[in-house]
Motif scaffolding. Structure first.
Motif, PDB file in Angstrom:
ATOM      1  N   TYR A  79       0.662  -1.305   0.016  1.00  0.00           N
ATOM      2  CA  TYR A  79       0.165   0.157   0.108  1.00  0.00           C
ATOM      3  C   TYR A  79       0.793   1.331  -0.140  1.00  0.00           C
ATOM      4  CZ  TYR A  79      -3.221  -3.460   1.768  1.00  0.00           C
ATOM      5  OH  TYR A  79      -3.929  -4.710   1.516  1.00  0.00           O
ATOM      6  N   SER A  80       2.044   1.180  -0.184  1.00  0.00           N
ATOM      7  CA  SER A  80       2.929   2.106   0.001  1.00  0.00           C
ATOM      8  C   SER A  80       2.645   3.410  -1.001  1.00  0.00           C
ATOM      9  CB  SER A  80       4.531   1.740  -0.507  1.00  0.00           C
ATOM     10  OG  SER A  80       4.825   0.826   0.485  1.00  0.00           O
ATOM     11  N   SER A  81       2.181   3.321  -2.154  1.00  0.00           N
ATOM     12  CA  SER A  81       1.857   4.335  -2.973  1.00  0.00           C
ATOM     13  C   SER A  81       0.570   5.039  -2.679  1.00  0.00           C
ATOM     14  CB  SER A  81       1.517   3.908  -4.439  1.00  0.00           C
ATOM     15  OG  SER A  81       1.219   4.912  -5.455  1.00  0.00           O
ATOM     16  N   TYR A  82      -0.377   4.331  -2.169  1.00  0.00           N
ATOM     17  CA  TYR A  82      -1.710   4.908  -1.531  1.00  0.00           C
ATOM     18  C   TYR A  82      -1.271   5.838  -0.130  1.00  0.00           C
ATOM     19  CZ  TYR A  82      -6.328   5.612   0.424  1.00  0.00           C
ATOM     20  OH  TYR A  82      -7.344   6.000   0.882  1.00  0.00           O
ATOM     21  N   VAL A  83      -0.448   5.143   0.572  1.00  0.00           N
ATOM     22  CA  VAL A  83      -0.117   5.725   1.867  1.00  0.00           C
ATOM     23  C   VAL A  83       0.816   7.108   1.662  1.00  0.00           C
ATOM     24  CG1 VAL A  83       1.540   5.677   3.762  1.00  0.00           C
ATOM     25  CG2 VAL A  83      -0.184   3.589   3.390  1.00  0.00           C
ATOM     26  N   GLY A  88       1.267  10.480   3.568  1.00  0.00           N
ATOM     27  CA  GLY A  88       2.740  11.117   3.042  1.00  0.00           C
ATOM     28  C   GLY A  88       3.754  10.617   4.214  1.00  0.00           C
ATOM     29  N   LEU A  89       4.903  11.394   4.078  1.00  0.00           N
ATOM     30  CA  LEU A  89       6.134  11.026   4.949  1.00  0.00           C
ATOM     31  C   LEU A  89       5.936  11.699   6.200  1.00  0.00           C
ATOM     32  CD1 LEU A  89       9.243  12.113   2.694  1.00  0.00           C
ATOM     33  CD2 LEU A  89       7.864   9.913   2.535  1.00  0.00           C
ATOM     34  N   GLU A  90       5.209  12.640   6.456  1.00  0.00           N
ATOM     35  CA  GLU A  90       4.897  13.331   7.907  1.00  0.00           C
ATOM     36  C   GLU A  90       3.978  12.123   8.547  1.00  0.00           C
ATOM     37  OE1 GLU A  90       6.365  15.712   8.936  1.00  0.00           O
ATOM     38  OE2 GLU A  90       6.954  16.878   7.257  1.00  0.00           O
ATOM     39  N   GLY A  91       3.010  11.786   7.784  1.00  0.00           N
ATOM     40  CA  GLY A  91       2.051  10.759   8.542  1.00  0.00           C
ATOM     41  C   GLY A  91       2.892   9.339   9.073  1.00  0.00           C
TER      42      GLY A  91
END
Ligand code: IMP
Length: 182
Positions: A79-83, A88-91
């Motif tokens: 799910y890396s693309s969706y996340v 994003g990186l901050e999340g």
């Protein structure tokens, strides 16, 4: 001539650099294709190749990659693309706030369609998630990933250096070995 099917210029920079360095011509084919949701990168690649077969002339290469974070049970993984597009990186850094175990692995799976045959090649790199974003280079999760044994993130090192250490670089070495044997 190998056509690398991707919309991601960062991936293309890495892959074309290695292919051309080994004497193979490479071209970017910016075709968008739906990626079905599967449990593994290999399944995603197999399904994508099935969709693309017959639509592209000659040999082509595709790549599916993901960041697997140990303390999150391997999430975001496939799910890396969706996340990346949502929290994003901050999340991701927020999810790891006060988490001591920051171990993670980047994995890459290439699908090569060579003379009508589909072959998969995988590569991985272990590392750690940083406490904050560092570096301006690379793409995606590069600013928060430090490969094992290094101090800089993938976003703080040049592409050639990332290629020597990265999941994509390792998987592409196997693609090159295969191509050289043909
Ligand atoms: P996909 O392979 O294009 O589906 O990539 C999944 C997600 O992982 C995207 O958000 C990419 O930006 C990210 N990603 C893939 N490979 C890398 C990499 O080498 N470095 C950093 N992020 C990456």
């Amino acid at each position: 001539m190998i056509r690398f099917v991707t919309l991601n210029e960062g991936k293309y920079r890495e892959v074309s650099g290695m292919l051309e360095g080994a004497g193979f011509e490479c071209e970017m084919l910016a075709i968008d294709y739906p990626e079905i949701q599967c449990d593994t990168l290999e399944e995603v690649v197999k399904s994508s190749m099935a969709q693309l077969t017959g639509k592209i002339e000659g040999d082509f290469l595709i790549d599916d990659s993901g960041l697997f974070i140990s303390s999150l049970g391997g999430f975001p993984g496939v799910y890396s693309s969706y996340v990346y597009q949502t929290i994003g990186l901050e999340g991701v850094l927020r999810l790891l706030q006060d988490v001591e175990n920051r171990a993670a692995e980047f994995r890459c799976c290439f699908g090569l369609c060579f003379e009508g045959r589909n072959v998969l090649f995988v590569g991985g790199v272990q590392g750690m998630i940083t406490q904050e974003k560092r570096g301006e280079g690379g793409f995606g999760y590069d600013p928060i990933f430090v490969p094992a044994g290094a101090e800089k993130t993938f976003a703080e090192i040049p592409t050639e250096e990332k290629n020597k250490l990265s999941h994509r670089g390792k998987a592409l070495e196997k693609v090159l070995e295969f191509l050289k044997e043909q």
